[in-house]
Motif scaffolding. Structure first.
Motif, PDB file in Angstrom:
ATOM      1  N   MET A 145       0.858  -1.178   0.000  1.00  0.00           N
ATOM      2  CA  MET A 145       0.000   0.000   0.000  1.00  0.00           C
ATOM      3  C   MET A 145       0.896   1.230   0.000  1.00  0.00           C
ATOM      4  O   MET A 145       1.816   1.337   0.826  1.00  0.00           O
ATOM      5  N   THR A 146       0.646   2.156  -0.917  1.00  0.00           N
ATOM      6  CA  THR A 146       1.505   3.324  -1.011  1.00  0.00           C
ATOM      7  C   THR A 146       0.740   4.511  -1.572  1.00  0.00           C
ATOM      8  O   THR A 146      -0.268   4.350  -2.261  1.00  0.00           O
ATOM      9  N   GLY A 147       1.218   5.703  -1.282  1.00  0.00           N
ATOM     10  CA  GLY A 147       0.642   6.900  -1.860  1.00  0.00           C
ATOM     11  C   GLY A 147       0.889   6.958  -3.359  1.00  0.00           C
ATOM     12  O   GLY A 147       1.843   6.367  -3.880  1.00  0.00           O
ATOM     13  N   TRP A 148       0.023   7.676  -4.059  1.00  0.00           N
ATOM     14  CA  TRP A 148       0.103   7.771  -5.517  1.00  0.00           C
ATOM     15  C   TRP A 148      -0.172   9.201  -5.953  1.00  0.00           C
ATOM     16  O   TRP A 148      -1.184   9.793  -5.566  1.00  0.00           O
ATOM     17  N   LEU A 149       0.742   9.757  -6.711  1.00  0.00           N
ATOM     18  CA  LEU A 149       0.572  11.088  -7.288  1.00  0.00           C
ATOM     19  C   LEU A 149       1.194  11.053  -8.671  1.00  0.00           C
ATOM     20  O   LEU A 149       2.390  10.759  -8.798  1.00  0.00           O
ATOM     21  N   ALA A 150       0.394  11.318  -9.710  1.00  0.00           N
ATOM     22  CA  ALA A 150       0.886  11.150 -11.075  1.00  0.00           C
ATOM     23  C   ALA A 150       0.351  12.245 -11.981  1.00  0.00           C
ATOM     24  O   ALA A 150      -0.678  12.874 -11.702  1.00  0.00           O
ATOM     25  N   GLY A 151       1.056  12.459 -13.084  1.00  0.00           N
ATOM     26  CA  GLY A 151       0.601  13.369 -14.125  1.00  0.00           C
ATOM     27  C   GLY A 151       1.142  12.917 -15.459  1.00  0.00           C
ATOM     28  O   GLY A 151       2.190  12.254 -15.529  1.00  0.00           O
ATOM     29  N   GLU A 152       0.423  13.250 -16.523  1.00  0.00           N
ATOM     30  CA  GLU A 152       0.908  12.911 -17.867  1.00  0.00           C
ATOM     31  C   GLU A 152       2.269  13.533 -18.120  1.00  0.00           C
ATOM     32  O   GLU A 152       3.118  12.954 -18.784  1.00  0.00           O
ATOM     33  N   VAL A 205       6.686  -8.022  -5.447  1.00  0.00           N
ATOM     34  CA  VAL A 205       5.378  -7.486  -5.084  1.00  0.00           C
ATOM     35  C   VAL A 205       4.364  -7.901  -6.149  1.00  0.00           C
ATOM     36  O   VAL A 205       4.586  -7.687  -7.339  1.00  0.00           O
ATOM     37  N   GLU A 206       3.245  -8.482  -5.732  1.00  0.00           N
ATOM     38  CA  GLU A 206       2.244  -8.984  -6.677  1.00  0.00           C
ATOM     39  C   GLU A 206       1.031  -8.075  -6.822  1.00  0.00           C
ATOM     40  O   GLU A 206       0.317  -8.145  -7.824  1.00  0.00           O
ATOM     41  N   ARG A 207       0.751  -7.237  -5.823  1.00  0.00           N
ATOM     42  CA  ARG A 207      -0.349  -6.279  -5.915  1.00  0.00           C
ATOM     43  C   ARG A 207       0.102  -4.966  -5.284  1.00  0.00           C
ATOM     44  O   ARG A 207       0.895  -4.962  -4.338  1.00  0.00           O
ATOM     45  N   VAL A 208      -0.423  -3.863  -5.805  1.00  0.00           N
ATOM     46  CA  VAL A 208      -0.151  -2.557  -5.222  1.00  0.00           C
ATOM     47  C   VAL A 208      -1.482  -1.852  -4.990  1.00  0.00           C
ATOM     48  O   VAL A 208      -2.317  -1.760  -5.899  1.00  0.00           O
ATOM     49  N   MET A 209      -1.710  -1.380  -3.761  1.00  0.00           N
ATOM     50  CA  MET A 209      -2.892  -0.607  -3.416  1.00  0.00           C
ATOM     51  C   MET A 209      -2.496   0.866  -3.426  1.00  0.00           C
ATOM     52  O   MET A 209      -1.653   1.294  -2.622  1.00  0.00           O
ATOM     53  N   LEU A 210      -3.065   1.644  -4.331  1.00  0.00           N
ATOM     54  CA  LEU A 210      -2.666   3.026  -4.529  1.00  0.00           C
ATOM     55  C   LEU A 210      -3.589   3.963  -3.751  1.00  0.00           C
ATOM     56  O   LEU A 210      -4.800   3.936  -3.939  1.00  0.00           O
ATOM     57  N   GLN A 211      -3.013   4.804  -2.907  1.00  0.00           N
ATOM     58  CA  GLN A 211      -3.780   5.798  -2.159  1.00  0.00           C
ATOM     59  C   GLN A 211      -3.870   7.069  -3.008  1.00  0.00           C
ATOM     60  O   GLN A 211      -2.967   7.907  -2.989  1.00  0.00           O
ATOM     61  N   GLN A 212      -4.962   7.171  -3.748  1.00  0.00           N
ATOM     62  CA  GLN A 212      -5.202   8.333  -4.609  1.00  0.00           C
ATOM     63  C   GLN A 212      -6.088   9.292  -3.820  1.00  0.00           C
ATOM     64  O   GLN A 212      -7.300   9.130  -3.759  1.00  0.00           O
ATOM     65  N   LEU A 213      -5.476  10.298  -3.176  1.00  0.00           N
ATOM     66  CA  LEU A 213      -6.181  11.109  -2.198  1.00  0.00           C
ATOM     67  C   LEU A 213      -6.877  12.327  -2.786  1.00  0.00           C
ATOM     68  O   LEU A 213      -7.587  13.024  -2.060  1.00  0.00           O
ATOM     69  N   LEU A 214      -6.703  12.595  -4.069  1.00  0.00           N
ATOM     70  CA  LEU A 214      -7.466  13.664  -4.716  1.00  0.00           C
ATOM     71  C   LEU A 214      -8.799  13.070  -5.168  1.00  0.00           C
ATOM     72  O   LEU A 214      -9.009  12.756  -6.338  1.00  0.00           O
ATOM     73  N   HIS A 215      -9.707  12.920  -4.235  1.00  0.00           N
ATOM     74  CA  HIS A 215     -10.912  12.121  -4.456  1.00  0.00           C
ATOM     75  C   HIS A 215     -11.833  12.687  -5.521  1.00  0.00           C
ATOM     76  O   HIS A 215     -12.588  11.952  -6.151  1.00  0.00           O
ATOM     77  N   ARG A 216     -11.801  13.995  -5.738  1.00  0.00           N
ATOM     78  CA  ARG A 216     -12.670  14.594  -6.757  1.00  0.00           C
ATOM     79  C   ARG A 216     -12.010  14.626  -8.137  1.00  0.00           C
ATOM     80  O   ARG A 216     -12.647  15.027  -9.108  1.00  0.00           O
ATOM     81  N   ASP A 217     -10.772  14.227  -8.209  1.00  0.00           N
ATOM     82  CA  ASP A 217     -10.039  14.247  -9.482  1.00  0.00           C
ATOM     83  C   ASP A 217     -10.285  12.934 -10.211  1.00  0.00           C
ATOM     84  O   ASP A 217      -9.494  11.991 -10.122  1.00  0.00           O
ATOM     85  N   LEU A 218     -11.378  12.866 -10.952  1.00  0.00           N
ATOM     86  CA  LEU A 218     -11.737  11.622 -11.633  1.00  0.00           C
ATOM     87  C   LEU A 218     -10.796  11.329 -12.792  1.00  0.00           C
ATOM     88  O   LEU A 218     -10.642  10.163 -13.187  1.00  0.00           O
ATOM     89  N   ASP A 219     -10.146  12.358 -13.342  1.00  0.00           N
ATOM     90  CA  ASP A 219      -9.155  12.103 -14.391  1.00  0.00           C
ATOM     91  C   ASP A 219      -7.981  11.299 -13.844  1.00  0.00           C
ATOM     92  O   ASP A 219      -7.431  10.442 -14.538  1.00  0.00           O
ATOM     93  N   ALA A 220      -7.607  11.566 -12.598  1.00  0.00           N
ATOM     94  CA  ALA A 220      -6.518  10.800 -11.977  1.00  0.00           C
ATOM     95  C   ALA A 220      -6.932   9.347 -11.777  1.00  0.00           C
ATOM     96  O   ALA A 220      -6.136   8.427 -11.989  1.00  0.00           O
ATOM     97  N   VAL A 221      -8.188   9.142 -11.370  1.00  0.00           N
ATOM     98  CA  VAL A 221      -8.691   7.771 -11.225  1.00  0.00           C
ATOM     99  C   VAL A 221      -8.712   7.081 -12.585  1.00  0.00           C
ATOM    100  O   VAL A 221      -8.348   5.908 -12.713  1.00  0.00           O
ATOM    101  N   ARG A 222      -9.132   7.817 -13.611  1.00  0.00           N
ATOM    102  CA  ARG A 222      -9.184   7.256 -14.960  1.00  0.00           C
ATOM    103  C   ARG A 222      -7.786   6.860 -15.452  1.00  0.00           C
ATOM    104  O   ARG A 222      -7.628   5.838 -16.124  1.00  0.00           O
ATOM    105  N   GLN A 223      -6.784   7.648 -15.114  1.00  0.00           N
ATOM    106  CA  GLN A 223      -5.419   7.319 -15.505  1.00  0.00           C
ATOM    107  C   GLN A 223      -4.985   5.996 -14.877  1.00  0.00           C
ATOM    108  O   GLN A 223      -4.365   5.159 -15.547  1.00  0.00           O
TER     109      GLN A 223
END
Length: 228
Positions: A145-152, A205-223
């Motif tokens: 389980m880890t934090g996640w912050l990404a951009g194109e 590591v076989e699975r990663v749980m991503l903590q995507q904390l910008l909950h209203r940013d649906l584009d980030a979820v879509r990515q």
């Protein structure tokens, strides 16, 4: 989507096992249970839960793992049984300490750790495999389980970093905030983050749980869903 780990200090194991069985039936067999010893003392104080020393919390975690396993087993007295066969995935969450790894190898179906580097995950993977051998079992999966912050690109990444810094009350300078995130979680452009995920896969590591904390940013979820 979920909370991943329920502290052993929060619920009686029989009640928790029953709740998971209900969720298993309602969801059509799509629930997993994560258990940990509990770590957030302030949260315990806020809700007036006792917060015993670590050794006592680990003893309680082991008791609950044994009890839930018995209640979900085919020969156990508790009814009804889970929809999933032989049972819902039972995950032990911990920071890679020897006792939590040992408990996972003996009683669980997966071990989950938090905010670790690929090198740290490789070390945990080795000890988890050794404990499974000692327990007479095949190796169980290791997840992170880890934090996640990404951009194109850097522009989108810094914009998200600024919003996340504001939301969390952290340093408002997006460059400084992003630098801190790179140290503690997976943070970077999508290409950089995908490379980090490949390194984790190579470390076992076989699975990663991503903590995507910008909950209203649906584009980030879509990515995450479409690119990652």
């Amino acid at each position: 989507m979920g909370t991943l780990v329920s502290p052993a200090t929060f619920r009686h194991p029989s009640e928790l096992a029953k709740l998971v069985v209900t969720a298993d039936h309602v969801s059509g067999g799509r629930v997993e249970l994560g258990l940990g010893a509990g770590w957030n003392e302030a949260e315990h104080e806020a809700y007036e839960f006792p917060f015993p020393p670590m050794g006592e919390r680990m003893n309680e975690l082991e008791r609950q793992l044994r009890m839930i396993g018995r209640q979900w087993a085919a020969g156990g007295a508790a009814q009804p049984k889970p929809l999933q066969s032989p049972r819902p995935n039972l995950i032990v969450g911990g920071r890679g300490g020897p006792r939590s790894v040992r408990l996972a190898a003996r009683y669980a179906d997966e071990y989950n750790t938090v905010n670790k580097t690929a090198a740290e995950c490789a070390e945990i993977r080795g000890r988890l495999d050794a404990e499974c051998v000692d327990a007479g079992r095949e190796p169980i999966p290791l997840s992170l389980m880890t934090g996640w912050l990404a951009g194109e690109d850097e522009t989108e990444l810094l914009a998200r970093a600024a919003r996340l810094a504001e939301w969390t009350g952290a340093d408002p300078d997006p460059d400084a905030f992003l630098a801190a995130q790179r140290d503690s979680s997976i943070a970077g452009t999508l290409d950089e983050n995908l490379e980090r995920l490949r390194e984790l896969e190579e470390a076992g590591v076989e699975r990663v749980m991503l903590q995507q904390l910008l909950h209203r940013d649906l584009d980030a979820v879509r990515q995450i869903g479409q690119v990652v």
